[in-house]
Scaffold this motif. Structure first.
Motif, PDB file in Angstrom:
ATOM      1  N   LEU A   1      63.500  20.875  39.907  1.00 47.97           N
ATOM      2  CA  LEU A   1      64.407  21.645  38.828  1.00 47.97           C
ATOM      3  C   LEU A   1      63.830  21.690  37.441  1.00 47.97           C
ATOM      4  CD1 LEU A   1      66.707  23.911  38.488  1.00 47.97           C
ATOM      5  CD2 LEU A   1      68.248  21.954  38.734  1.00 47.97           C
ATOM      6  N   ARG A   2      64.004  20.474  36.969  1.00 46.57           N
ATOM      7  CA  ARG A   2      63.311  20.272  35.695  1.00 46.57           C
ATOM      8  C   ARG A   2      62.008  20.677  35.298  1.00 46.57           C
ATOM      9  NH1 ARG A   2      61.129  16.055  32.216  1.00 46.57           N
ATOM     10  NH2 ARG A   2      60.132  14.849  33.916  1.00 46.57           N
ATOM     11  N   LEU A   3      61.006  20.341  36.236  1.00 47.71           N
ATOM     12  CA  LEU A   3      59.819  21.011  35.976  1.00 47.71           C
ATOM     13  C   LEU A   3      59.715  22.522  36.085  1.00 47.71           C
ATOM     14  CD1 LEU A   3      57.601  18.441  38.070  1.00 47.71           C
ATOM     15  CD2 LEU A   3      58.269  18.460  35.673  1.00 47.71           C
ATOM     16  N   ARG A   4      60.379  23.257  37.101  1.00 48.96           N
ATOM     17  CA  ARG A   4      60.506  24.620  37.037  1.00 48.96           C
ATOM     18  C   ARG A   4      61.113  25.388  35.843  1.00 48.96           C
ATOM     19  NH1 ARG A   4      62.930  23.959  42.027  1.00 48.96           N
ATOM     20  NH2 ARG A   4      64.808  24.749  41.351  1.00 48.96           N
ATOM     21  N   ARG A   5      61.843  24.495  35.231  1.00 51.72           N
ATOM     22  CA  ARG A   5      62.628  25.278  34.052  1.00 51.72           C
ATOM     23  C   ARG A   5      61.736  24.667  32.836  1.00 51.72           C
ATOM     24  NH1 ARG A   5      68.007  26.536  35.035  1.00 51.72           N
ATOM     25  NH2 ARG A   5      68.215  27.415  37.167  1.00 51.72           N
TER      26      ARG A   5
ATOM     27  N   ALA B   1      56.779  23.898  28.814  1.00 54.69           N
ATOM     28  CA  ALA B   1      55.075  23.355  28.877  1.00 54.69           C
ATOM     29  C   ALA B   1      54.532  23.035  30.102  1.00 54.69           C
ATOM     30  CB  ALA B   1      55.512  21.875  28.372  1.00 54.69           C
ATOM     31  N   VAL B   2      55.361  22.893  31.218  1.00 53.96           N
ATOM     32  CA  VAL B   2      54.630  22.773  32.532  1.00 53.96           C
ATOM     33  C   VAL B   2      53.909  23.906  32.895  1.00 53.96           C
ATOM     34  CG1 VAL B   2      55.140  22.451  35.044  1.00 53.96           C
ATOM     35  CG2 VAL B   2      56.224  21.056  33.339  1.00 53.96           C
ATOM     36  N   TRP B   3      54.654  25.226  32.740  1.00 56.29           N
ATOM     37  CA  TRP B   3      53.820  26.481  33.111  1.00 56.29           C
ATOM     38  C   TRP B   3      52.727  26.885  32.080  1.00 56.29           C
ATOM     39  CZ3 TRP B   3      54.791  27.762  37.727  1.00 56.29           C
ATOM     40  CH2 TRP B   3      56.159  27.425  38.303  1.00 56.29           C
ATOM     41  N   ILE B   4      53.015  26.358  30.886  1.00 52.00           N
ATOM     42  CA  ILE B   4      51.755  26.806  29.881  1.00 52.00           C
ATOM     43  C   ILE B   4      50.357  25.966  30.419  1.00 52.00           C
ATOM     44  CG2 ILE B   4      50.914  26.254  27.678  1.00 52.00           C
ATOM     45  CD1 ILE B   4      53.863  26.712  26.697  1.00 52.00           C
ATOM     46  N   THR B   5      50.933  24.733  30.851  1.00 51.57           N
ATOM     47  CA  THR B   5      49.588  23.767  31.413  1.00 51.57           C
ATOM     48  C   THR B   5      49.118  24.611  32.678  1.00 51.57           C
ATOM     49  OG1 THR B   5      50.861  21.834  30.425  1.00 51.57           O
ATOM     50  CG2 THR B   5      49.010  21.511  32.088  1.00 51.57           C
TER      51      THR B   5
ATOM     52  N   LEU C   1      49.694  16.979  32.293  1.00 52.81           N
ATOM     53  CA  LEU C   1      50.928  17.578  33.218  1.00 52.81           C
ATOM     54  C   LEU C   1      51.557  16.239  33.472  1.00 52.81           C
ATOM     55  CD1 LEU C   1      52.609  19.417  34.386  1.00 52.81           C
ATOM     56  CD2 LEU C   1      51.186  19.202  36.531  1.00 52.81           C
ATOM     57  N   GLY C   2      50.648  15.247  33.841  1.00 52.43           N
ATOM     58  CA  GLY C   2      51.247  13.734  34.367  1.00 52.43           C
ATOM     59  C   GLY C   2      52.056  12.962  33.164  1.00 52.43           C
ATOM     60  N   ALA C   3      51.338  13.225  31.911  1.00 52.49           N
ATOM     61  CA  ALA C   3      51.808  12.426  30.819  1.00 52.49           C
ATOM     62  C   ALA C   3      53.042  12.992  30.182  1.00 52.49           C
ATOM     63  CB  ALA C   3      50.582  12.567  29.551  1.00 52.49           C
ATOM     64  N   LEU C   4      53.115  14.451  30.546  1.00 45.19           N
ATOM     65  CA  LEU C   4      54.350  15.033  29.903  1.00 45.19           C
ATOM     66  C   LEU C   4      55.416  14.657  30.881  1.00 45.19           C
ATOM     67  CD1 LEU C   4      52.942  18.661  29.003  1.00 45.19           C
ATOM     68  CD2 LEU C   4      53.682  16.808  27.582  1.00 45.19           C
ATOM     69  N   VAL C   5      54.991  14.626  32.238  1.00 49.45           N
ATOM     70  CA  VAL C   5      56.378  14.532  33.087  1.00 49.45           C
ATOM     71  C   VAL C   5      57.034  13.035  33.053  1.00 49.45           C
ATOM     72  CG1 VAL C   5      56.762  14.137  35.623  1.00 49.45           C
ATOM     73  CG2 VAL C   5      55.550  16.247  34.933  1.00 49.45           C
ATOM     74  N   ALA C   6      56.038  12.093  32.870  1.00 51.67           N
ATOM     75  CA  ALA C   6      56.283  10.849  32.524  1.00 51.67           C
ATOM     76  C   ALA C   6      56.929  10.222  31.121  1.00 51.67           C
ATOM     77  CB  ALA C   6      55.383   9.563  32.872  1.00 51.67           C
ATOM     78  N   GLY C   7      56.146  10.831  30.182  1.00 49.54           N
ATOM     79  CA  GLY C   7      56.467  10.358  28.694  1.00 49.54           C
ATOM     80  C   GLY C   7      57.559  10.995  28.122  1.00 49.54           C
ATOM     81  N   ASN C   8      57.925  12.227  28.497  1.00 50.17           N
ATOM     82  CA  ASN C   8      59.289  12.764  28.033  1.00 50.17           C
ATOM     83  C   ASN C   8      60.580  12.383  28.511  1.00 50.17           C
ATOM     84  OD1 ASN C   8      58.617  15.277  26.091  1.00 50.17           O
ATOM     85  ND2 ASN C   8      57.244  15.448  27.698  1.00 50.17           N
ATOM     86  N   GLY C   9      60.517  11.445  29.631  1.00 53.01           N
ATOM     87  CA  GLY C   9      61.590  11.035  30.022  1.00 53.01           C
ATOM     88  C   GLY C   9      62.213   9.805  29.227  1.00 53.01           C
ATOM     89  N   PHE C  10      61.313   9.242  28.314  1.00 53.45           N
ATOM     90  CA  PHE C  10      61.597   8.419  27.242  1.00 53.45           C
ATOM     91  C   PHE C  10      62.431   8.824  26.101  1.00 53.45           C
ATOM     92  CE2 PHE C  10      58.166   6.272  29.994  1.00 53.45           C
ATOM     93  CZ  PHE C  10      58.910   4.837  29.907  1.00 53.45           C
TER      94      PHE C  10
ATOM     95  N   ALA D   1      57.671  15.035  43.007  1.00 55.11           N
ATOM     96  CA  ALA D   1      57.895  16.151  42.543  1.00 55.11           C
ATOM     97  C   ALA D   1      56.623  16.489  41.989  1.00 55.11           C
ATOM     98  CB  ALA D   1      58.834  16.286  41.391  1.00 55.11           C
ATOM     99  N   LEU D   2      55.894  15.471  41.058  1.00 51.00           N
ATOM    100  CA  LEU D   2      54.575  15.783  40.480  1.00 51.00           C
ATOM    101  C   LEU D   2      53.574  16.090  41.531  1.00 51.00           C
ATOM    102  CD1 LEU D   2      52.715  15.845  37.939  1.00 51.00           C
ATOM    103  CD2 LEU D   2      52.361  13.232  38.421  1.00 51.00           C
ATOM    104  N   THR D   3      53.409  15.506  42.700  1.00 53.12           N
ATOM    105  CA  THR D   3      52.691  15.742  43.890  1.00 53.12           C
ATOM    106  C   THR D   3      52.887  16.935  44.465  1.00 53.12           C
ATOM    107  OG1 THR D   3      52.479  13.142  44.187  1.00 53.12           O
ATOM    108  CG2 THR D   3      51.628  14.665  45.936  1.00 53.12           C
ATOM    109  N   THR D   4      54.110  17.429  44.575  1.00 58.48           N
ATOM    110  CA  THR D   4      54.710  18.907  45.148  1.00 58.48           C
ATOM    111  C   THR D   4      53.755  19.799  44.061  1.00 58.48           C
ATOM    112  OG1 THR D   4      56.477  17.923  45.809  1.00 58.48           O
ATOM    113  CG2 THR D   4      56.313  20.500  45.509  1.00 58.48           C
ATOM    114  N   PHE D   5      53.953  19.680  42.925  1.00 54.21           N
ATOM    115  CA  PHE D   5      53.309  20.539  41.908  1.00 54.21           C
ATOM    116  C   PHE D   5      52.004  20.768  42.047  1.00 54.21           C
ATOM    117  CE2 PHE D   5      57.129  21.939  39.793  1.00 54.21           C
ATOM    118  CZ  PHE D   5      56.781  23.022  38.949  1.00 54.21           C
TER     119      PHE D   5
END
Length: 280
Positions: free
Chosen positions: A13-17, A20-24, A89-98, A123-127
């Protein structure tokens, strides 16, 4: 298991909304479509001096744009800019959690470290799976349209060729995405992770391969680099190395094993680091 499923759904849900994910993802689709079909079709349609005198070359160019060429076009851009964008994409998903405090909240208030990290990785693998599937569907549609526009007989690629291309592309993008994810976890933020990942993928590995032609020890080292494995895996699928990033340095079987080893190893590193990480 319930916690893992819930975390995966929340992360999806977070990635869909997340714009930055969709731009990438959109950048990958645009680049892959442009370099895979647009430039070649414009060259074919307009013609050049070489094409005017070499009908075989022009026919070969058109053949690569038809449905039977979809497996090769699908993966040819993944070792270079596809891998770079997957790292982002991977760096954004992990890094923004901090920066957002997501990891701290998940680890201190529940559902726990293993479920939170496992859900994020799932979720990253699903994407990545969805990216490969969407690209395959788009390229099939475009190739079919070109065949109809040029009055060519539509010949579909074999199921084996499609499965090899889709599976190879998934492995390559997963490896790069996990590498970006790992750097994002270690760096505790997306900015440094994105910068380091892009420099490594686009600059450092190419320099090392260049130096490797002069120094035997460096050349042996390059055989184990992620870019070498990804490029050689794609090269074994397409059978050609003219595209930037596509290589034939190591054999296809070894390339598959190397990429798979990176996927497993990077996942283990992420789980180990996050299990012991102090988020205070």
């Amino acid at each position: 298991m319930t916690a893992l499923v819930d975390c995966t759904r929340a992360e999806l849900l977070r990635l869909r909304r997340w714009p930055a994910v969709w731009i990438t993802v959109g950048a990958w689709i645009a680049l892959a479509l442009t370099f895979g079909y647009v430039f070649d079709y414009v060259s074919y349609a307009t013609g050049t001096e070489s094409f005017a005198t070499e009908a075989t070359a022009r026919d070969a160019l058109l053949a690569g744009l038809l449905p039977q060429g979809v497996p090769d076009v699908l993966v040819q851009g993944m070792p270079m800019f596809g891998g770079a964008l997957a790292m982002v994409l991977g760096a954004l998903v992990a890094g923004n959690g901090f920066g957002w405090g997501t990891w701290k909240t998940a680890f201190t208030q529940g559902p726990g470290r293993l479920a939170a990290v496992g859900g994020s990785l799932t979720a990253l693998t699903t994407f990545v799976v969805l990216i490969v599937a969407a690209t395959l569907a788009l390229f099939t549609t475009v190739a079919t349209g070109i065949a109809l526009a040029e009055g060519q007989t539509i010949t579909w690629p074999t199921a084996t060729a499609l499965a090899q291309a889709a599976g190879g592309g998934f492995l390559v993008l997963s490896m790069w995405a996990l590498l970006g994810y790992t750097i994002g976890i270690i760096a505790r933020g997306p900015a440094l992770a994105v910068g380091l990942g892009l420099v490594w993928a686009l600059v450092v590995e190419n320099l090392l391969r260049g130096v490797g032609s002069l120094l035997g020890a460096v050349e042996q080292l390059t055989l184990f680099l992620p870019g070498t494995a990804a490029g050689s895996l794609v090269g074994s699928i397409t059978g050609a190395t003219g595209t930037p990033g596509v290589l034939d340095v190591i054999g296809g079987d070894r390339a598959v094993l190397t990429v798979a080893a990176y996927v497993v190893g990077l996942t283990a590193v992420v789980l180990l680091v996050m299990r012991r990480r102090d988020l205070a």
